[in-house]
Write an enzyme that holds these catalytic residues in place. Structure first.
Site, mmCIF file in Angstrom:
data_model
loop_
_atom_site.group_PDB
_atom_site.id
_atom_site.type_symbol
_atom_site.label_atom_id
_atom_site.label_comp_id
_atom_site.label_asym_id
_atom_site.label_seq_id
_atom_site.Cartn_x
_atom_site.Cartn_y
_atom_site.Cartn_z
ATOM 1 N N CYS A 398 -46.645 -34.526 -6.951
ATOM 2 C CA CYS A 398 -47.773 -35.203 -7.585
ATOM 3 C C CYS A 398 -48.906 -35.378 -6.566
ATOM 4 O O CYS A 398 -49.599 -34.428 -6.252
ATOM 5 C CB CYS A 398 -47.321 -36.519 -8.209
ATOM 6 S SG CYS A 398 -48.520 -37.217 -9.377
ATOM 7 N N HIS A 530 -43.114 -34.387 -11.634
ATOM 8 C CA HIS A 530 -42.113 -35.151 -10.869
ATOM 9 C C HIS A 530 -40.717 -34.598 -11.160
ATOM 10 O O HIS A 530 -40.029 -35.084 -12.064
ATOM 11 C CB HIS A 530 -42.164 -36.629 -11.251
ATOM 12 C CG HIS A 530 -43.364 -37.359 -10.758
ATOM 13 N ND1 HIS A 530 -43.370 -38.094 -9.589
ATOM 14 C CD2 HIS A 530 -44.615 -37.459 -11.265
ATOM 15 C CE1 HIS A 530 -44.566 -38.635 -9.408
ATOM 16 N NE2 HIS A 530 -45.344 -38.262 -10.409
ATOM 17 N N GLU A 532 -38.038 -35.070 -9.703
ATOM 18 C CA GLU A 532 -36.953 -36.014 -9.403
ATOM 19 C C GLU A 532 -36.416 -36.717 -10.635
ATOM 20 O O GLU A 532 -35.273 -37.187 -10.642
ATOM 21 C CB GLU A 532 -37.419 -37.055 -8.369
ATOM 22 C CG GLU A 532 -38.477 -38.042 -8.847
ATOM 23 C CD GLU A 532 -39.897 -37.591 -8.603
ATOM 24 O OE1 GLU A 532 -40.785 -38.457 -8.499
ATOM 25 O OE2 GLU A 532 -40.127 -36.373 -8.516
#
Length: 597
Positions: A398, A530, A532
């Site tokens: 990001c 993102h 994750e």
């Protein structure tokens, strides 16, 4: 539908979320479909506008919901996909009730906390609990509810009352309460003190909820006499008092619950079959024991601005762990406060500046995660420059991608004053700009949020080889309101920065890499999304896995097929469970039995 409700007492931060997730793992591995609900008693509509220092990271869901980090625990432990409605807040409930009042739904009645707010809470829980979350059709078998905060807090009182009423709405045989409490050790004597837990349970019982099980957080396993004392004063059998002592890693928590037969107690109380079928051997060997057995180190420097609170980057940390297990490397995480890398720190605190740069230079890989605001930005730019020019594996997420673009524009394109308009609205060379569809007046819920498609532009890139998507489409979660300036893209690409992933319009940059020549960089990858948030144990995010492999000097072997890919499986929680249809048949058979509860 069966419900397991997890509450907490004495202090916050005891691990209710991990306890709730671990109970879900036990039930899922007994063959049941499990969903989760997190209740946060704060007035905010969601976690989106809260500082990470206030509440940890904001976990983003597929549908764009900005939620409490515990929903990330649920998704990772149970391998499920939740929605924004799985996170209940006081703000959401009150807005819902007030909107109904404005429509005239209450027929002129005086709208009150009881029954209108408490009814709305119960209806919300029931509705969400009946929504499939595991990609299959059909209502889940069990809903695990976590009540945030600490019992006795004023803000949580309406929710406690709603849960008290809810147990009678669904029937006490369908509701199981677990209370997570603290058993501290005071002084040099080392005696485990039960009084805080006694008082916490007493408070909960005074509010009309009698916990069925007590999960006691402690440094070491509870002494047998302490368990007996807690059972006596907390009005439950001794086997319902669990010791939740410190363990070497988070994946051992379901195992210590299994070791105390918690699943049998829960299933017996709720009238659920299959407790005897529980088998966590795969979970034990491929997660808990594998993590502890890793020995070959890989050092990652995390360059951020919230480094004083690790929960601010919880999903990033978990994704690094998932990738390390896949790469068979032991994670050594070095926290680097971005501001400490900046030149001004030389005069403010020369030692801190030197120590921070020493961590950068000693790192096998450099990661710049997401963030907002100007503080520490120049330090992140310096870290990106070091990684690029010294060929140290770099991964930007990001803001970390935007930082990479700013650094490249300044030092390769020669645009010395290049910046993001977020940090310098008057920059003559905007490398990153505000997205035109974003709101300039409202912050909450106005970013580009949720799962969105990224189209790979070429198969001849690291990202394509890592994702291995035949159709070239990646689906990842986003949370941003600034983007790479489309007008600068052609110049960037002409000088060696390749945007290998773009959105469906082709105008929004999603993934960048450096071209193989002349850079010859082992791994310089950044993503606007993102990754994750969708990483799972046994299914590490491809970009995180590539980053760790590169940092461990194993990426070339992996790409050529000489490195043994992780064999953790495609879903630990689902790989060893009986078929759901068989479980449902057994439940229906028990329900029709004249001796069923």
């Amino acid at each position: 539908m069966k419900y397991v409700c997890v509450t907490g007492g004495v202090v916050s931060g005891l691990g209710k979320g991990v306890t709730a997730s671990s109970i879900g793992v036990l039930l899922k591995n007994c063959g049941f479909s499990v969903t989760s609900v997190k209740i946060d008693p704060y007035l905010n509509m969601d976690a989106g506008t809260m500082s990470p220092f206030e509440h940890g990271e904001v976990f983003v869901l597929d549908d764009g919901g900005e939620a409490d980090l515990d929903l990330g625990n649920y998704e990772r432990f149970l391998d499920i996909t939740l929605a924004k409605d799985n996170n209940i807040t006081t703000g959401k409930i009150y807005q819902h009730v007030i909107e109904r009042e404005r429509r005239g739904d209450y027929l002129g009645k005086t709208v009150q906390v009881v029954p209108h707010i408490t009814d709305a809470i119960q209806e919300w829980i029931s509705r969400v609990a009946h929504t499939p979350v595991d990609g299959k059709n059909g209502i889940p078998d069990v809903c695990v509810i976590e009540l945030g905060g600490t019992v006795g807090d004023i803000e949580s009182m309406p929710f406690v009352e709603a849960l008290r009423q809810f147990q009678f709405r669904v029937g006490p045989q369908n509701m199981f309460f677990v209370h997570v409490s603290l058993v501290p050790v005071l002084g040099v004597v080392g005696e485990q003190k039960t009084k805080p837990s006694q008082h916490s349970v007493q408070t909960l019982r005074s509010l009309g909820i009698n916990p069925n099980m007590l999960a006691c957080r402690c440094e070491k396993p509870l002494e047998d006499s302490v368990r007996e004392k807690l059972a006596l004063f907390c009005h439950m059998p001794k086997e319902h008092v669990l010791t939740m002592h410190d363990v070497s890693n988070i994946w051992r928590v379901p195992l210590i619950l299994e070791g105390q037969d918690a699943h049998s107690v829960i299933c017996r109380t709720l009238g659920l079959p299959n407790a005897h079928t529980l088998d966590l051997s795969i979970w034990r060997t491929t997660l808990a024991e594998r993590w502890d057995a890793l020995t070959e180190p890989v050092t990652i420097a995390m360059v951020g601005k919230y480094t004083g609170l690790s929960d601010a980057y919880l999903s990033v940390i978990k994704s690094l762990q998932h990738a390390c297990m896949g790469a068979r490397l032991k994670l050594k995480l070095e926290w680097v406060e971005a501001g400490n890398l900046e030149d001004d720190m030389k005069t403010t605190d020369a030692q801190m500046h030197a120590d921070s740069w020493a961590k950068i230079r000693a790192a096998d890989g450099i990661l710049v995660p997401g963030g907002f605001g100007t503080r520490g930005v120049e330090g992140k730019v310096l870290a990106a420059n070091y990684a690029r020019t010294n060929k140290v594996p770099y991964f930007g997420i990001c803001l970390g991608m935007q930082i990479a673009v700013i650094e490249f524009a300044r030092n390769v394109l020669g645009l010395k004053d290049s910046n993001s308009t977020e940090f310098d609205a008057a920059t003559p060379h905007p490398a990153v700009v505000f997205m035109p569809e974003g709101s300039t007046t409202h912050k909450g819920g106005t970013m580009r949020l949720g799962a969105r498609k990224t189209l790979l532009q070429t198969t001849d890139c690291i990202s394509a080889r890592l994702y291995q998507q035949q159709d070239g489409v990646i689906n990842e979660r986003h949370r941003h309101r600034y983007e790479v300036n489309p007008e600068l893209v052609s110049k960037l690409e002409a000088h060696g920065m390749q945007f290998v992933g773009r959105d469906e319009t082709g105008q929004r940059m999603e993934i960048l890499e450096l071209t193989a020549n002349p850079s010859d960089h082992p791994y310089f990858v950044a993503a606007q999304f993102h990754p994750e948030f969708k990483s799972r144990p046994g299914k590490p995010s491809p970009l995180f896995l590539g980053f760790i492999l590169a940092a461990g000097k194993k990426l070339d072997g992996f790409m050529s097929g000489n490195f043994q890919r992780s064999s953790l499986g495609s879903g630990l929680a689902t790989s060893i469970t009986p078929s759901r249809n068989a479980t449902r048949a057994m439940m229906e058979e028990m329900a029709s039995s004249p001796t069923a509860h």
